[in-house]
Design an enzyme around this catalytic site. Structure first.
Site, PDB file in Angstrom:
ATOM      1  N   HIS A 140       0.824  -1.217   0.000  1.00 57.37           N
ATOM      2  CA  HIS A 140       0.000   0.000   0.000  1.00 57.37           C
ATOM      3  C   HIS A 140       0.857   1.265   0.000  1.00 57.37           C
ATOM      4  O   HIS A 140       0.354   2.347  -0.315  1.00 57.37           O
ATOM      5  CB  HIS A 140      -0.999   0.007   1.164  1.00 57.37           C
ATOM      6  N   ASP A 145       0.289  -7.682   1.390  1.00 52.77           N
ATOM      7  CA  ASP A 145       0.652  -6.267   1.401  1.00 52.77           C
ATOM      8  C   ASP A 145       2.178  -6.132   1.441  1.00 52.77           C
ATOM      9  O   ASP A 145       2.773  -5.857   2.481  1.00 52.77           O
ATOM     10  CB  ASP A 145       0.002  -5.588   2.608  1.00 52.77           C
ATOM     11  N   SER A 188       3.978   2.567   8.209  1.00 53.54           N
ATOM     12  CA  SER A 188       3.728   1.637   7.109  1.00 53.54           C
ATOM     13  C   SER A 188       5.004   1.258   6.370  1.00 53.54           C
ATOM     14  O   SER A 188       5.846   2.111   6.074  1.00 53.54           O
ATOM     15  CB  SER A 188       2.765   2.267   6.098  1.00 53.54           C
TER      16      SER A 188
END
Length: 277
Positions: A78, A127, A230
């Site tokens: 992402h 991911d 992230s």
């Protein structure tokens, strides 16, 4: 509470206990720093990089990442799909503070982004992504690769989270420079699933995957990943076991796990593309 990918520029979210579907809130800029972590020492985590996006030479940290080889970085899928494709994409290695200038600081443009073919964007399994660099990194005391885990292995015990992710338990911005670190215990899949299911609306699909994910739990201080972490590493003795993927906001909620991509299940994907390990 809301379910978020821990990204700074574009945040995929689903509302816990509300039934809101996963969507995007673009160009929201929360504060990047780990919740209740400690300052990392200089050179303590030489595999950690800052993935940055910018326009007209002005860059900001959007994700973390880990050095795999001289020319490849490991990050979350992402961090590619939810960051604008236009603009300048680069990594910065050899730093502990985002604005730090030292002899080993290296700023290198990203020339190729390889997202796992089964990643569908937002909050979900698979991911993981690779960033190919325009020129090789020069390894030194402050710049070193992370170690890959054995394929198919299951991480247990304590692990070390690092990143420039949010320290706030609200969405009020706070933008520190210093890399943070926290030691957090790995949860079993069953315990993680119970915790996630308890926080989601009964009509909302559970994005957790036993094959794809590993989780950690906050300790007494509420240590957890948060917005801005992230793509960053969860490691054990220099071996990367997880990539920061998603969790719940407000961060450090006592019953809310942080969820990572389980790297051991993607070793073949990594080796297929990275030829200078």
């Amino acid at each position: 509470m809301k379910l978020f990918t821990f990204l700074t520029i574009a945040i995929a979210f689903a509302s816990a206990k509300s039934g809101t579907k996963i969507g995007l809130r673009t160009f929201h800029r929360p504060n990047p720093r780990i919740i209740n972590g400690d300052d990392a020492a200089k050179g303590q985590f030489p595999y950690q990089i800052s993935y940055q996006w910018g326009i007209l030479g002005l860059h900001e940290h959007v994700c973390g990442g880990s050095i795999l080889s001289p020319t490849f970085i490991l990050t979350a899928g992402h961090c590619v799909t939810e960051v604008p494709s236009q603009g300048e994409h680069r990594i910065v290695a050899g730093i502990t503070e985002l604005n730090e200038q030292n002899n080993e600081r290296q700023e290198i443009q990203v020339v190729e982004k390889i997202v796992h073919p089964d990643f569908n964007g937002g909050v979900g399994p698979n991911d993981i992504a690779l960033l190919k660099l325009a020129t090789p990194l020069e390894f030194g005391d402050l710049v070193q690769p992370v170690v890959l885990p054995e394929a198919g292995s299951e991480p247990t015990g304590d692990s070390v989270l690092t990143g420039w992710g949010s320290t706030s338990t609200t969405i009020i911005p706070s933008l520190p420079n210093h890399l943070q670190t926290a030691t957090v215990p790995i949860l079993s899949y069953d315990d993680c699933k119970k915790a996630v299911d308890a926080l989601l609306d009964e009509n909302q699909e559970d994005p957790l995957s036993e094959v794809s994910n590993v989780c950690t739990a906050p300790l007494s201080k509420g240590e957890s990943a948060c917005l801005g972490d992230s793509g960053g590493p969860l490691a054990q003795n220099g071996t990367i076991v997880g990539i920061v993927s998603w969790g719940f906001v407000p961060c450090s909620y006592p019953e809310a796990p942080s969820v990572y991509t389980k790297v051991s299940n993607f070793v073949d994907f990594i080796k297929e593309h990275v030829h200078d390990l």
